[in-house]
Motif scaffolding. Sequence first.
Motif, mmCIF file in Angstrom:
data_model
loop_
_atom_site.group_PDB
_atom_site.id
_atom_site.type_symbol
_atom_site.label_atom_id
_atom_site.label_comp_id
_atom_site.label_asym_id
_atom_site.label_seq_id
_atom_site.Cartn_x
_atom_site.Cartn_y
_atom_site.Cartn_z
ATOM 1 N N LEU A 196 -28.820 -54.048 -23.693
ATOM 2 C CA LEU A 196 -28.594 -53.472 -25.021
ATOM 3 C C LEU A 196 -29.677 -53.919 -25.988
ATOM 4 O O LEU A 196 -30.238 -54.990 -25.840
ATOM 5 C CB LEU A 196 -27.211 -53.892 -25.532
ATOM 6 N N PRO A 197 -29.929 -53.076 -27.024
ATOM 7 C CA PRO A 197 -29.344 -51.752 -27.279
ATOM 8 C C PRO A 197 -29.864 -50.722 -26.279
ATOM 9 O O PRO A 197 -30.940 -50.894 -25.701
ATOM 10 C CB PRO A 197 -29.801 -51.433 -28.696
ATOM 11 N N ILE A 198 -29.097 -49.672 -26.080
ATOM 12 C CA ILE A 198 -29.483 -48.621 -25.145
ATOM 13 C C ILE A 198 -29.284 -47.269 -25.810
ATOM 14 O O ILE A 198 -28.306 -47.049 -26.526
ATOM 15 C CB ILE A 198 -28.684 -48.701 -23.839
ATOM 16 N N THR A 199 -30.213 -46.369 -25.571
ATOM 17 C CA THR A 199 -30.129 -45.015 -26.109
ATOM 18 C C THR A 199 -29.669 -44.065 -25.014
ATOM 19 O O THR A 199 -30.220 -44.063 -23.906
ATOM 20 C CB THR A 199 -31.485 -44.556 -26.648
ATOM 21 N N ILE A 200 -28.634 -43.291 -25.334
ATOM 22 C CA ILE A 200 -28.105 -42.300 -24.398
ATOM 23 C C ILE A 200 -28.598 -40.932 -24.842
ATOM 24 O O ILE A 200 -28.318 -40.496 -25.971
ATOM 25 C CB ILE A 200 -26.567 -42.315 -24.359
ATOM 26 N N ALA A 201 -29.364 -40.277 -23.993
ATOM 27 C CA ALA A 201 -29.935 -38.973 -24.335
ATOM 28 C C ALA A 201 -28.822 -37.938 -24.506
ATOM 29 O O ALA A 201 -27.680 -38.141 -24.088
ATOM 30 C CB ALA A 201 -30.911 -38.537 -23.257
ATOM 31 N N ALA A 202 -29.183 -36.824 -25.125
ATOM 32 C CA ALA A 202 -28.227 -35.743 -25.332
ATOM 33 C C ALA A 202 -27.632 -35.290 -24.003
ATOM 34 O O ALA A 202 -28.357 -35.132 -23.012
ATOM 35 C CB ALA A 202 -28.916 -34.581 -26.034
ATOM 36 N N HIS A 203 -26.316 -35.136 -23.963
ATOM 37 C CA HIS A 203 -25.578 -34.669 -22.786
ATOM 38 C C HIS A 203 -25.798 -35.573 -21.571
ATOM 39 O O HIS A 203 -25.764 -35.111 -20.433
ATOM 40 C CB HIS A 203 -25.967 -33.232 -22.446
ATOM 41 N N ASP A 204 -26.011 -36.853 -21.830
ATOM 42 C CA ASP A 204 -26.203 -37.831 -20.757
ATOM 43 C C ASP A 204 -25.118 -38.907 -20.873
ATOM 44 O O ASP A 204 -24.264 -38.869 -21.759
ATOM 45 C CB ASP A 204 -27.598 -38.445 -20.845
ATOM 46 N N SER A 205 -25.143 -39.870 -19.966
ATOM 47 C CA SER A 205 -24.126 -40.914 -19.972
ATOM 48 C C SER A 205 -24.664 -42.179 -19.335
ATOM 49 O O SER A 205 -25.695 -42.171 -18.656
ATOM 50 C CB SER A 205 -22.879 -40.450 -19.218
ATOM 51 N N ILE A 206 -23.941 -43.289 -19.552
ATOM 52 C CA ILE A 206 -24.227 -44.551 -18.869
ATOM 53 C C ILE A 206 -22.921 -45.057 -18.255
ATOM 54 O O ILE A 206 -21.835 -44.654 -18.660
ATOM 55 C CB ILE A 206 -24.818 -45.623 -19.807
ATOM 56 N N ILE A 207 -23.049 -45.929 -17.260
ATOM 57 C CA ILE A 207 -21.895 -46.488 -16.562
ATOM 58 C C ILE A 207 -21.691 -47.936 -17.003
ATOM 59 O O ILE A 207 -22.640 -48.722 -17.080
ATOM 60 C CB ILE A 207 -22.091 -46.434 -15.034
ATOM 61 N N VAL A 208 -20.431 -48.281 -17.260
ATOM 62 C CA VAL A 208 -20.048 -49.662 -17.539
ATOM 63 C C VAL A 208 -19.088 -50.104 -16.436
ATOM 64 O O VAL A 208 -18.077 -49.442 -16.185
ATOM 65 C CB VAL A 208 -19.363 -49.791 -18.916
ATOM 66 N N ASN A 209 -19.437 -51.191 -15.755
ATOM 67 C CA ASN A 209 -18.561 -51.754 -14.726
ATOM 68 C C ASN A 209 -17.621 -52.764 -15.381
ATOM 69 O O ASN A 209 -18.077 -53.655 -16.116
ATOM 70 C CB ASN A 209 -19.378 -52.447 -13.636
ATOM 71 N N VAL A 210 -16.335 -52.612 -15.108
ATOM 72 C CA VAL A 210 -15.321 -53.471 -15.725
ATOM 73 C C VAL A 210 -14.474 -54.083 -14.610
ATOM 74 O O VAL A 210 -13.916 -53.360 -13.785
ATOM 75 C CB VAL A 210 -14.425 -52.675 -16.691
ATOM 76 N N CYS A 211 -14.376 -55.417 -14.584
ATOM 77 C CA CYS A 211 -13.608 -56.126 -13.556
ATOM 78 C C CYS A 211 -12.491 -56.935 -14.196
ATOM 79 O O CYS A 211 -12.701 -57.616 -15.206
ATOM 80 C CB CYS A 211 -14.516 -57.059 -12.751
#
Length: 293
Positions: free
Chosen positions: A117-132
Amino acid sequence: TASTLINFKIISAMPRVINPGKLDTVIVRFDPTVFDVNINEDLFFASMPCTVIDTVHLRGKADSYTFVPSTIDFGNTQVGDTTCLTVSIVNHNARSVRIRNIIVAPSAEIITNYPALPITIAAHDSIIVNVCYVPLDSTSLIAHLLAFVDSPCNDTIDCTLIGHGIRSNLTVTPRPLDFGALDLCSMKSDSVQLCNRGNTSIAISSLAISGTDAATFALVNAPLLPLTLLPGQCQWIVIRCDTGQLGEGTWRAILTITPQDITLPTQTVNLFVVRSAPVLAVPAVVDFGKVRV
């Protein structure tokens, strides 16, 4: 009765009866199928015995960036184990957004992994967050995964985290099981007790006696497997020891209790018996010598 909706959902049971002079509440949930647009739908109520139609105008606009899914349910997780799932931060907008920080509150039982972070998410895109989820005790979890947006404007998006820590705590007593000293060709029965001290059921898939002297010991009226123990429930396992015609000494075997859930530890009980020496005439020959008649 009420009309059929697309982006809204009626939670309250329909149809419903409203008694004279009473008020009632109908709960409607916003479930958008499109994002970043104004959504308009009409909810029509039709009443009886006289046909009267009333209209409620429903309006809403979905966030242009959101967690998908908005809720993560880890289900039941054994204390000491870890359950990991993924959630996406999806940008439905026609322009990029920037995530400046991601946190979990409270965070004691949650581990997260995501891009730097920070991270930019492009238009109509996504990122994954792993949660345990790593439960520390047999309690329920309600936490929130929060992502803070600082461009194009300041905003916060929320994902609800739900889970339940469980303990399948199998106790076995006594340990070891000592049959003491037995004479040759004698038998004795004794028992071990299996108890579920946890807050969820345990299924036992196997009860087995092994070891060099396993033939000396046997299960008596063994329960049908798998054996399920509910929380707080106990079961006696009867074991018979038969010394047979073998010689004196200490004879050993192992009772192994295997849970059906492979994440639970296998339990063992050491079995012991001491075979006493046989009773023999001493001396083996009696010689009276010469005796006068």
